[in-house]
Scaffold this motif. Sequence first.
Motif, mmCIF file in Angstrom:
data_model
loop_
_atom_site.group_PDB
_atom_site.id
_atom_site.type_symbol
_atom_site.label_atom_id
_atom_site.label_comp_id
_atom_site.label_asym_id
_atom_site.label_seq_id
_atom_site.Cartn_x
_atom_site.Cartn_y
_atom_site.Cartn_z
ATOM 1 N N ALA A 30 1.026 -1.054 0.060
ATOM 2 C CA ALA A 30 -0.043 0.566 -0.125
ATOM 3 C C ALA A 30 0.729 1.654 0.001
ATOM 4 C CB ALA A 30 -0.499 -0.306 1.010
ATOM 5 N N ARG A 31 1.910 1.019 0.532
ATOM 6 C CA ARG A 31 2.863 2.407 0.391
ATOM 7 C C ARG A 31 3.637 2.656 -0.941
ATOM 8 N NH1 ARG A 31 8.391 2.395 4.130
ATOM 9 N NH2 ARG A 31 9.147 1.721 2.141
ATOM 10 N N TYR A 32 3.542 1.520 -1.765
ATOM 11 C CA TYR A 32 3.749 2.009 -2.459
ATOM 12 C C TYR A 32 2.798 2.867 -3.306
ATOM 13 C CZ TYR A 32 5.006 1.527 -7.908
ATOM 14 O OH TYR A 32 4.971 1.617 -8.942
ATOM 15 N N ALA A 33 1.719 2.126 -3.753
ATOM 16 C CA ALA A 33 0.471 3.085 -3.922
ATOM 17 C C ALA A 33 0.066 4.426 -3.672
ATOM 18 C CB ALA A 33 -0.950 2.269 -3.722
ATOM 19 N N ILE A 34 0.546 4.559 -2.691
ATOM 20 C CA ILE A 34 0.240 5.899 -2.127
ATOM 21 C C ILE A 34 1.176 7.000 -2.590
ATOM 22 C CG2 ILE A 34 -0.045 7.055 0.508
ATOM 23 C CD1 ILE A 34 -1.223 4.220 1.853
ATOM 24 N N GLN A 35 2.616 6.251 -2.351
ATOM 25 C CA GLN A 35 3.407 7.402 -2.973
ATOM 26 C C GLN A 35 3.508 7.837 -3.986
ATOM 27 O OE1 GLN A 35 6.590 5.286 -1.879
ATOM 28 N NE2 GLN A 35 7.156 5.478 0.260
ATOM 29 N N LEU A 36 3.005 6.857 -5.279
ATOM 30 C CA LEU A 36 2.936 7.214 -6.165
ATOM 31 C C LEU A 36 1.995 7.959 -6.788
ATOM 32 C CD1 LEU A 36 3.655 6.491 -9.502
ATOM 33 C CD2 LEU A 36 2.620 4.519 -9.927
ATOM 34 N N ARG A 37 0.510 7.559 -6.625
ATOM 35 C CA ARG A 37 -0.492 8.406 -5.914
ATOM 36 C C ARG A 37 -0.896 9.654 -5.903
ATOM 37 N NH1 ARG A 37 -5.656 3.795 -4.974
ATOM 38 N NH2 ARG A 37 -6.943 6.106 -5.981
ATOM 39 N N ILE A 38 -0.100 9.943 -4.931
ATOM 40 C CA ILE A 38 -0.314 11.621 -4.082
ATOM 41 C C ILE A 38 0.968 12.079 -4.920
ATOM 42 C CG2 ILE A 38 1.882 10.855 -3.042
ATOM 43 C CD1 ILE A 38 -0.254 12.243 -0.305
ATOM 44 N N ILE A 39 2.145 11.932 -5.591
ATOM 45 C CA ILE A 39 2.573 12.416 -6.114
ATOM 46 C C ILE A 39 1.859 13.113 -7.250
ATOM 47 C CG2 ILE A 39 4.336 12.215 -7.863
ATOM 48 C CD1 ILE A 39 5.881 10.386 -6.454
ATOM 49 N N PHE A 40 1.115 12.834 -7.944
ATOM 50 C CA PHE A 40 0.295 12.937 -9.077
ATOM 51 C C PHE A 40 -0.962 13.583 -8.355
ATOM 52 C CE2 PHE A 40 2.624 9.670 -11.666
ATOM 53 C CZ PHE A 40 2.988 9.415 -12.065
ATOM 54 N N LEU A 41 -1.316 13.336 -7.211
ATOM 55 C CA LEU A 41 -2.180 14.168 -6.826
ATOM 56 C C LEU A 41 -1.607 15.247 -6.454
ATOM 57 C CD1 LEU A 41 -4.128 11.241 -4.916
ATOM 58 C CD2 LEU A 41 -5.228 12.944 -6.803
ATOM 59 N N VAL A 42 -0.309 16.051 -5.872
ATOM 60 C CA VAL A 42 0.123 16.802 -5.545
ATOM 61 C C VAL A 42 -0.041 18.278 -7.266
ATOM 62 C CG1 VAL A 42 2.382 18.323 -5.400
ATOM 63 C CG2 VAL A 42 1.354 15.957 -3.858
ATOM 64 N N VAL A 43 0.051 17.016 -8.092
ATOM 65 C CA VAL A 43 -0.118 17.812 -9.525
ATOM 66 C C VAL A 43 -1.157 18.825 -9.741
ATOM 67 C CG1 VAL A 43 -0.152 17.853 -12.164
ATOM 68 C CG2 VAL A 43 1.885 16.713 -10.156
ATOM 69 N N THR A 44 -2.556 17.670 -9.324
ATOM 70 C CA THR A 44 -3.829 19.097 -9.140
ATOM 71 C C THR A 44 -3.916 20.033 -8.007
ATOM 72 O OG1 THR A 44 -4.301 16.661 -9.767
ATOM 73 C CG2 THR A 44 -6.148 17.926 -8.917
ATOM 74 N N LEU A 45 -3.417 19.379 -7.014
ATOM 75 C CA LEU A 45 -3.352 20.673 -5.938
ATOM 76 C C LEU A 45 -3.391 21.855 -6.318
ATOM 77 C CD1 LEU A 45 -4.402 21.481 -3.059
ATOM 78 C CD2 LEU A 45 -2.201 20.454 -2.018
ATOM 79 N N MET A 46 -1.977 21.954 -7.201
ATOM 80 C CA MET A 46 -1.347 22.871 -7.833
ATOM 81 C C MET A 46 -1.639 23.856 -8.988
ATOM 82 S SD MET A 46 1.478 23.384 -5.894
ATOM 83 C CE MET A 46 0.281 23.127 -4.502
ATOM 84 N N GLY A 47 -2.340 22.857 -9.771
ATOM 85 C CA GLY A 47 -3.228 23.417 -10.523
ATOM 86 C C GLY A 47 -4.458 23.719 -10.270
ATOM 87 N N GLY A 48 -4.794 23.293 -9.448
ATOM 88 C CA GLY A 48 -6.328 24.035 -8.952
ATOM 89 C C GLY A 48 -5.796 25.427 -8.033
#
Length: 208
Positions: A30-48
């Motif tokens: 699960a740690r791998y999934a969290i790390q990978l997915r949150i990296i891309f979600l940070v992009v969305t946060l900055m885009g927002g």
Amino acid sequence: MTQNQEVAQDTEKLLARDKKWSERLVTGQARYAIQLRIIFLVVTLMGGMAVGGVIEAYEGTLEAVAAAAIFIPVVMDMGGNVGTQSTTVFARGLAWQHINAGDFFPYLARELRISLAMGAILGLAGGVITYVWQAAPNDIPGLAPAVGISLFIVIVLASMLGAFLPWVMLKLGIDHGPGADPFITTIKDFVGLMIYFWLVAQLVDVSL
């Protein structure tokens, strides 16, 4: 080795890589999934945050034409839905080998034709609804083409990004599963709202 054999071999390699990514995301730690997915979600946060800056920059336009705010969710949501559709179609087509990743551009050209047709239909419908609902009653006829043109552009942009970006990420060795949609959302929201507000400012008398 013929060109067709090289293309088929390239496609098999990309599919094998994609399968490994999917397996690790779904069944791995699960740690791998969290790390990978949150990296891309940070992009969305900055885009927002960047999209918020666009809205702030056109605050005067919104104050002058309050009805323009009604259609912000329409422009953003339509682009998001089209982008999600496009990435889903690409992912399923790739998984079932209906899309040849080694000879991708015929598929991209087909997606462009489809997106132009969808953009024209939905943009026209959105413009007509806007005119009847808000533009005519409030004596701001320019709002209707602003909404219609914006929808057309956003739909075409989101559809093309949804098809092209996952393929580029796959070719670059980046997992497109958790990564494509955040990039698509960020780009289409920023560009779409910039175009929408610019059109409103150009087509509507903001001194109203």
